[in-house]
Enzyme design. Structure first.
Site, PDB file in Angstrom:
ATOM      1  CG  HIS A  37      -1.541   1.303   1.558  1.00 16.19           C
ATOM      2  ND1 HIS A  37      -2.404   1.964   0.704  1.00 16.19           N
ATOM      3  CD2 HIS A  37      -1.401   2.108   2.650  1.00 16.19           C
ATOM      4  CE1 HIS A  37      -2.778   3.105   1.271  1.00 16.19           C
ATOM      5  NE2 HIS A  37      -2.178   3.223   2.448  1.00 16.19           N
TER       6      HIS A  37
ATOM      7  CG  ASP B 123      -3.715   6.980   2.634  1.00 22.07           C
ATOM      8  OD1 ASP B 123      -3.410   5.767   2.521  1.00 22.07           O
ATOM      9  OD2 ASP B 123      -4.323   7.449   3.620  1.00 22.07           O
TER      10      ASP B 123
ATOM     11  CD  GLU C   8      -3.612   6.115  11.193  1.00 31.08           C
ATOM     12  OE1 GLU C   8      -3.222   7.180  10.661  1.00 31.08           O
ATOM     13  OE2 GLU C   8      -4.667   5.551  10.878  1.00 31.08           O
ATOM     14  CG  ASP C   9      -1.898   1.716  10.277  1.00 34.75           C
ATOM     15  OD1 ASP C   9      -2.766   1.705  11.166  1.00 34.75           O
ATOM     16  OD2 ASP C   9      -2.076   2.227   9.155  1.00 34.75           O
TER      17      ASP C   9
ATOM     18  CG  HIS D 295       0.855   7.280   4.389  1.00 43.59           C
ATOM     19  ND1 HIS D 295       1.213   6.545   3.294  1.00 43.59           N
ATOM     20  CD2 HIS D 295      -0.376   6.846   4.741  1.00 43.59           C
ATOM     21  CE1 HIS D 295       0.234   5.706   2.991  1.00 43.59           C
ATOM     22  NE2 HIS D 295      -0.743   5.858   3.849  1.00 43.59           N
TER      23      HIS D 295
ATOM     24  CG  ASP E 206     -19.081  16.095 -22.317  1.00 36.49           C
ATOM     25  OD1 ASP E 206     -20.056  15.345 -22.158  1.00 36.49           O
ATOM     26  OD2 ASP E 206     -18.603  16.794 -21.411  1.00 36.49           O
TER      27      ASP E 206
END
Ligand code: MN
Length: 510
Positions: free
Chosen positions: A53, A143, A81-82, A77, A265
């Site tokens: 990821h 993300d 957090e993880d 990133h 269009d």
């Protein structure tokens, strides 16, 4: 990418990076390896390593040409957090700038907030960080793009639908307001099948039926246009086909009673020239050869959209009973139309404009599209943060609201269907659909709103309840003795106008 090669290799990222300086390459390499180790034990729902990821987010960032610090932050990133990495460690290894970016996209702790509240408060924090550095928002969007693209692996259907809807309601409109149209389309088309599966199938079916006929028309017109331009002596240009996104077609179908024959269009022919003058010459040549459909000529070069988009659009009858949209733009307008604000974060431009500003965006540039940028912010943070549009600043400073109300403002004021109206001087003001002259007045300045005694739309005096429409020229009449009333409060659509009216009413009572 296929399953065998699930993790984006470092080499891919380095290949597409614009900035090839040794320090930048080293920073990205270092971040890649660090993040790979940190996420080692974790897996995604798909069974792929979690690292796949963040590696993909790093790649998406490198691809749009953003600088090495932002790519590194994209790779890192989720480490705080993880993966339980301490912020201090990021600072030591990658510096304060990278830490600020990582911190900006990190959600708030699960202990302090839960559920919807955690989500909203995290969004609020995101905008606060973005107000200091626009790159935070761009990392967050990438993300979100990868998370939306891999939604099929999320087992919980409710969660899947929620994430997809949020992408459509909040993140795609953000990309749109930043002028990042390619990203906006990618976000929408990744989310659409999960948010509205039935509508998605129906739209895709219509598109498939229609495509063959349109393809043929495009091919023939492309050839004819190339020849017509060459005969007139315009030789340097390139053409490409622009295919409408499935979700964007769905929205338009909704506004046209699901009659696909009213949509011209689905496919458009784009012609890209070295200069703006070429675009106008080409328009003359094209209209000389094909009859334009009345009311379909839009000069977004002379009148750019508020997000900065510039092109000339015209729809011409192609002689086979149908019509085709042709878009004319210069190379630099093309790049900006695709990458929007990110096209100004490029490494090269940073070098050139180093004197001007930190991230290569000058105030002049931003004020072209956001005329009041940096003005009237008030308070401690009144110093203009270059490169950050004023609506981000507003969201960042909106601390008075409850979570639910904040989310409503976000959806209603900032990202709902917008109308673009003009001041008598020709400045563009964008407002949510169904906005009134009251909202317009307060969007200009609270001083104008508070002294409003009437409004003219396209030269005619109108009631303050009039809903403004795209392209209206609005003039506010002020009087020294005028003051806001309770009725205005009910008429106003934007929370910004309501806030000022409420304050003025309260002050009046004292
Ligand atoms: Mn992530």
């Amino acid at each position: 990418m296929n399953a065998v090669n699930a993790v984006r290799p470092l080499k891919d990222i380095l290949d597409v990076m614009h900035d090839k300086s040794p320090q930048s390459i080293e920073l990205v390499e270092h971040a890649y390896e660090f993040s790979k180790n940190a996420h080692e034990p974790h897996k995604r729902f798909s069974g792929e390593p979690y690292f796949s990821h963040v590696a993909e987010v790093g790649y998406l960032l490198a691809e749009i040409g953003i600088d090495a610090e932002a790519i590194a932050a994209g790779l890192l990133h989720d480490t705080v957090e993880d993966a339980g990495v301490q912020s201090e460690t990021i600072r030591e290894k990658f510096g304060n700038e990278v830490l600020q970016l990582v911190d900006g996209v990190t959600k708030l702790g699960k202990l302090r907030y839960q559920g919807v509240e955690r989500h909203t408060e995290s969004l609020r924090k995101l905008f606060a960080a973005t107000a200091k550095d626009i790159r935070v928002l761009i990392i967050k969007l990438m993300d979100r793009l990868h998370n939306t693209r891999t939604l099929e692996h999320v087992p919980d259907e409710t969660k899947r639908t929620r994430i997809a809807k949020e992408t459509l309601e909040i993140y795609a409109p953000i990309a749109d307001r930043l002028g990042m149209s390619v990203l906006k389309n990618h976000l929408e088309d990744a989310a659409f099948p999960h948010a509205m599966p039935i509508e998605y199938e129906k739209t895709r079916e219509l598109l498939r039926e229609r495509k063959k006929e349109t393809d043929k028309r495009l091919e023939k017109t492309e050839k004819d246009v190339k020849r017509a331009l060459a005969e007139a002596g315009i030789r340097i240009f390139r053409t490409e086909a622009r295919i409408k996104g499935v979700y964007s077609l769905f929205k338009k179908l909704g506004r046209r009673e699901w009659d696909i024959s009213k949509i011209y269009d689905i496919l458009a022919l784009r012609v890209i020239f070295p200069t703006v003058a070429d675009c106008y010459s080409a328009l003359g040549i094209i209209h000389g050869q094909w009859r334009p459909v009345p009311g379909k000529i839009k000069d977004y070069i002379a009148f750019p959209k508020p997000n900065g988009y510039q092109s000339i659009h015209t729809t011409v009858y192609t002689g086979d009973g149908g019509a085709l949209e042709i878009q004319l733009r210069s190379e630099s307008q093309h790049r900006e139309a695709q990458y929007g604000i990110a096209s100004h974060l490029l490494y090269k431009e940073r070098q050139i404009t180093k004197e001007g500003s930190r991230h290569g965006i000058g105030l002049d540039w931003i004020r072209q599209f956001f005329p009041h940028f940096g003005e009237a912010q008030g308070g401690v943070d009144a110093i203009p943060k270059e490169g950050v549009p004023d609506w981000v600043q507003q969201l960042a400073h909106d601390e008075t609201k409850e979570s639910g109300e904040y989310l409503d403002t976000l959806k209603s004021d900032f990202f709902s269907h917008r109308v673009f109206v003009f001041t008598p001087r020709g400045d563009v003001i964008d407002l949510p659909a169904s906005a009134t002259p009251i909202d317009f007045a307060y969007a200009i300045h609270s001083g104008v709103g508070n002294k409003m005694s009437g409004a003219c739309v396209n030269g005619k005096l109108v009631s303050l309840e009039t809903e403004l429409r795209n392209g209206d020229i609005v003039e506010i009449i002020t009087k020294q003795s005028a003051k806001p009333s309770r009725k205005w409060y009910d008429i106003a659509k934007t929370n910004m106008a309501k806030k000022h009216i409420r304050a003025a009413l309260a002050a009046g009572k004292k």
